[in-house]
Design a protein around this motif. Structure first.
Motif, PDB file in Angstrom:
ATOM      1  N   ASP A 121      11.537   9.334  -3.684  1.00  0.00           N
ATOM      2  CA  ASP A 121      10.547   8.388  -3.185  1.00  0.00           C
ATOM      3  C   ASP A 121       9.952   8.925  -1.896  1.00  0.00           C
ATOM      4  N   ILE A 122       8.671   8.689  -1.709  1.00  0.00           N
ATOM      5  CA  ILE A 122       7.998   9.098  -0.483  1.00  0.00           C
ATOM      6  C   ILE A 122       7.315   7.878   0.128  1.00  0.00           C
ATOM      7  N   GLY A 123       7.002   7.978   1.396  1.00  0.00           N
ATOM      8  CA  GLY A 123       6.333   6.878   2.084  1.00  0.00           C
ATOM      9  C   GLY A 123       6.386   7.094   3.580  1.00  0.00           C
ATOM     10  N   ASN A 124       5.776   6.185   4.297  1.00  0.00           N
ATOM     11  CA  ASN A 124       5.743   6.247   5.755  1.00  0.00           C
ATOM     12  C   ASN A 124       6.886   5.407   6.300  1.00  0.00           C
ATOM     13  N   HIS A 125       7.959   6.059   6.721  1.00  0.00           N
ATOM     14  CA  HIS A 125       9.142   5.310   7.168  1.00  0.00           C
ATOM     15  C   HIS A 125       8.875   4.480   8.422  1.00  0.00           C
ATOM     16  N   GLU A 126       7.831   4.841   9.184  1.00  0.00           N
ATOM     17  CA  GLU A 126       7.547   4.090  10.410  1.00  0.00           C
ATOM     18  C   GLU A 126       7.093   2.655  10.114  1.00  0.00           C
ATOM     19  N   ILE A 127       6.532   2.433   8.931  1.00  0.00           N
ATOM     20  CA  ILE A 127       6.168   1.066   8.547  1.00  0.00           C
ATOM     21  C   ILE A 127       7.410   0.184   8.551  1.00  0.00           C
ATOM     22  N   TYR A 128       8.472   0.660   7.938  1.00  0.00           N
ATOM     23  CA  TYR A 128       9.686  -0.138   7.772  1.00  0.00           C
ATOM     24  C   TYR A 128      10.482  -0.225   9.072  1.00  0.00           C
ATOM     25  N   TRP A 129      10.378   0.818   9.888  1.00  0.00           N
ATOM     26  CA  TRP A 129      11.021   0.781  11.200  1.00  0.00           C
ATOM     27  C   TRP A 129      10.370  -0.300  12.067  1.00  0.00           C
ATOM     28  N   ASN A 130       9.054  -0.258  12.160  1.00  0.00           N
ATOM     29  CA  ASN A 130       8.344  -1.254  12.963  1.00  0.00           C
ATOM     30  C   ASN A 130       8.518  -2.655  12.392  1.00  0.00           C
ATOM     31  N   LEU A 131       8.493  -2.775  11.071  1.00  0.00           N
ATOM     32  CA  LEU A 131       8.675  -4.080  10.445  1.00  0.00           C
ATOM     33  C   LEU A 131      10.051  -4.632  10.770  1.00  0.00           C
ATOM     34  N   GLY A 132      11.077  -3.791  10.695  1.00  0.00           N
ATOM     35  CA  GLY A 132      12.430  -4.240  11.021  1.00  0.00           C
ATOM     36  C   GLY A 132      12.552  -4.722  12.455  1.00  0.00           C
ATOM     37  N   ILE A 133      11.927  -4.000  13.384  1.00  0.00           N
ATOM     38  CA  ILE A 133      11.980  -4.414  14.794  1.00  0.00           C
ATOM     39  C   ILE A 133      11.354  -5.794  14.968  1.00  0.00           C
ATOM     40  N   SER A 134      10.181  -5.990  14.376  1.00  0.00           N
ATOM     41  CA  SER A 134       9.486  -7.272  14.530  1.00  0.00           C
ATOM     42  C   SER A 134      10.235  -8.396  13.819  1.00  0.00           C
ATOM     43  N   GLU A 135      10.838  -8.091  12.683  1.00  0.00           N
ATOM     44  CA  GLU A 135      11.638  -9.108  11.985  1.00  0.00           C
ATOM     45  C   GLU A 135      12.848  -9.508  12.827  1.00  0.00           C
ATOM     46  N   MET A 136      13.441  -8.553  13.509  1.00  0.00           N
ATOM     47  CA  MET A 136      14.548  -8.884  14.423  1.00  0.00           C
ATOM     48  C   MET A 136      14.071  -9.801  15.539  1.00  0.00           C
ATOM     49  N   ARG A 137      12.860  -9.556  16.023  1.00  0.00           N
ATOM     50  CA  ARG A 137      12.338 -10.360  17.132  1.00  0.00           C
ATOM     51  C   ARG A 137      12.209 -11.840  16.744  1.00  0.00           C
ATOM     52  N   ILE A 138      11.917 -12.106  15.469  1.00  0.00           N
ATOM     53  CA  ILE A 138      11.756 -13.509  15.052  1.00  0.00           C
ATOM     54  C   ILE A 138      13.002 -14.037  14.341  1.00  0.00           C
ATOM     55  N   GLY A 139      14.094 -13.291  14.449  1.00  0.00           N
ATOM     56  CA  GLY A 139      15.367 -13.789  13.940  1.00  0.00           C
ATOM     57  C   GLY A 139      15.597 -13.621  12.451  1.00  0.00           C
ATOM     58  N   LEU A 184       0.830  -1.200   0.000  1.00  0.00           N
ATOM     59  CA  LEU A 184       0.000   0.000   0.000  1.00  0.00           C
ATOM     60  C   LEU A 184       0.868   1.255   0.000  1.00  0.00           C
ATOM     61  N   ASP A 185       1.936   1.207   0.786  1.00  0.00           N
ATOM     62  CA  ASP A 185       2.850   2.342   0.851  1.00  0.00           C
ATOM     63  C   ASP A 185       3.596   2.518  -0.466  1.00  0.00           C
ATOM     64  N   ARG A 186       4.014   1.409  -1.085  1.00  0.00           N
ATOM     65  CA  ARG A 186       4.719   1.490  -2.368  1.00  0.00           C
ATOM     66  C   ARG A 186       3.776   1.998  -3.465  1.00  0.00           C
ATOM     67  N   ALA A 187       2.522   1.583  -3.417  1.00  0.00           N
ATOM     68  CA  ALA A 187       1.547   2.055  -4.409  1.00  0.00           C
ATOM     69  C   ALA A 187       1.331   3.559  -4.276  1.00  0.00           C
ATOM     70  N   PHE A 188       1.315   4.042  -3.041  1.00  0.00           N
ATOM     71  CA  PHE A 188       1.195   5.482  -2.797  1.00  0.00           C
ATOM     72  C   PHE A 188       2.376   6.223  -3.424  1.00  0.00           C
ATOM     73  N   ASN A 189       3.571   5.652  -3.265  1.00  0.00           N
ATOM     74  CA  ASN A 189       4.769   6.239  -3.851  1.00  0.00           C
ATOM     75  C   ASN A 189       4.694   6.230  -5.378  1.00  0.00           C
ATOM     76  N   ASP A 190       4.267   5.102  -5.949  1.00  0.00           N
ATOM     77  CA  ASP A 190       4.162   4.998  -7.410  1.00  0.00           C
ATOM     78  C   ASP A 190       3.160   6.012  -7.964  1.00  0.00           C
ATOM     79  N   ASP A 191       2.047   6.157  -7.256  1.00  0.00           N
ATOM     80  CA  ASP A 191       1.022   7.112  -7.693  1.00  0.00           C
ATOM     81  C   ASP A 191       1.571   8.538  -7.667  1.00  0.00           C
ATOM     82  N   ASN A 192       2.299   8.849  -6.607  1.00  0.00           N
ATOM     83  CA  ASN A 192       2.898  10.180  -6.507  1.00  0.00           C
ATOM     84  C   ASN A 192       3.907  10.415  -7.631  1.00  0.00           C
ATOM     85  N   ARG A 193       4.706   9.396  -7.944  1.00  0.00           N
ATOM     86  CA  ARG A 193       5.702   9.526  -9.014  1.00  0.00           C
ATOM     87  C   ARG A 193       5.024   9.802 -10.361  1.00  0.00           C
ATOM     88  N   GLN A 194       3.946   9.079 -10.644  1.00  0.00           N
ATOM     89  CA  GLN A 194       3.233   9.288 -11.905  1.00  0.00           C
ATOM     90  C   GLN A 194       2.654  10.699 -11.985  1.00  0.00           C
TER      91      GLN A 194
END
Length: 200
Positions: free
Chosen positions: A137-155, A113-123
């Motif tokens: 490129d634009i987007g919500n960096h907090e998505i990737y921050w939170n995703l990285g934290i949770s990915e670290m939690r599961i190794g 969803l975030d990447r689609a928002f970026n693609d739409d903005n680029r067009q």
């Protein structure tokens, strides 16, 4: 409507089919979560937050902030069920791992969803006559921050590294991006690379 919780509780009752009311009620409850000194009260409130966030996600699957918040709440639940090391870092356990996995899955739903928002903005910017190399490129960096934290939690360190790199790409002046990258490198024993990003 003496406070946000009362306001959004009544809003969710009045408009139960609106994802915004449930999302906002969950967030209003989240804002008072750390003020709960009793562990049982904290746990019950967190369960209520998750329930409201899940209602929002059931209503719409087209809004990235819904999955961002839900993924963060799932991780907090995992942290609550984890033992903690001397430095306070959660240590994943059989009880917490399913919640961390749910967190990763929810946050992963926000990414396209975030990447689609970026693609739409680029067009749109291209149609305005801007050159491709002039469009950031634009987007919500907090998505990737939170995703990285949770990915670290599961190794999943490599996945976390990729998430943090994209976070840095979106928010190159945010120190948390570099601290997060360093945490992956330190965990992997790559001290020199950790030092570089910490200096950056």
């Amino acid at each position: 409507w003496e406070n946000d919780v009362q306001l959004w509780t009544q809003a969710a009752e009045a408009c139960p089919d609106s994802f915004k009311t449930h999302k906002s009620l969950a967030y209003a409850l989240y804002e008072i979560l750390d003020k709960q000194p009793d562990p049982q009260t904290y746990g019950r409130l967190l369960d209520r937050i998750i329930a409201e966030a899940e209602k929002a996600a059931e209503i719409t699957d087209k809004t990235q902030i819904v999955f961002l918040h839900l993924g963060a709440y799932y991780r907090i639940k995992g942290d609550l069920l984890s033992p903690h090391g001397p430095d306070g870092t959660p240590i994943p356990s059989p009880d917490s791992l399913p919640w961390y996995q749910k967190s990763v899955e929810a946050l992963a739903r926000a990414v396209p969803l975030d990447r689609a928002f970026n693609d739409d903005n680029r067009q749109k910017e291209l149609k305005r006559g801007r050159k491709p190399d002039e469009i950031s490129d634009i987007g919500n960096h907090e998505i990737y921050w939170n995703l990285g934290i949770s990915e670290m939690r599961i190794g999943k360190d490599q996945d976390a590294l990729n998430s943090y790199l994209y976070m840095r790409h979106l928010a190159p002046t945010n120190p948390d991006a570099y601290l997060s990258l360093a945490s992956v490198f330190i965990h992997a024993g790559r001290a020199e690379e950790a030092a570089v990003v910490l200096l950056q």
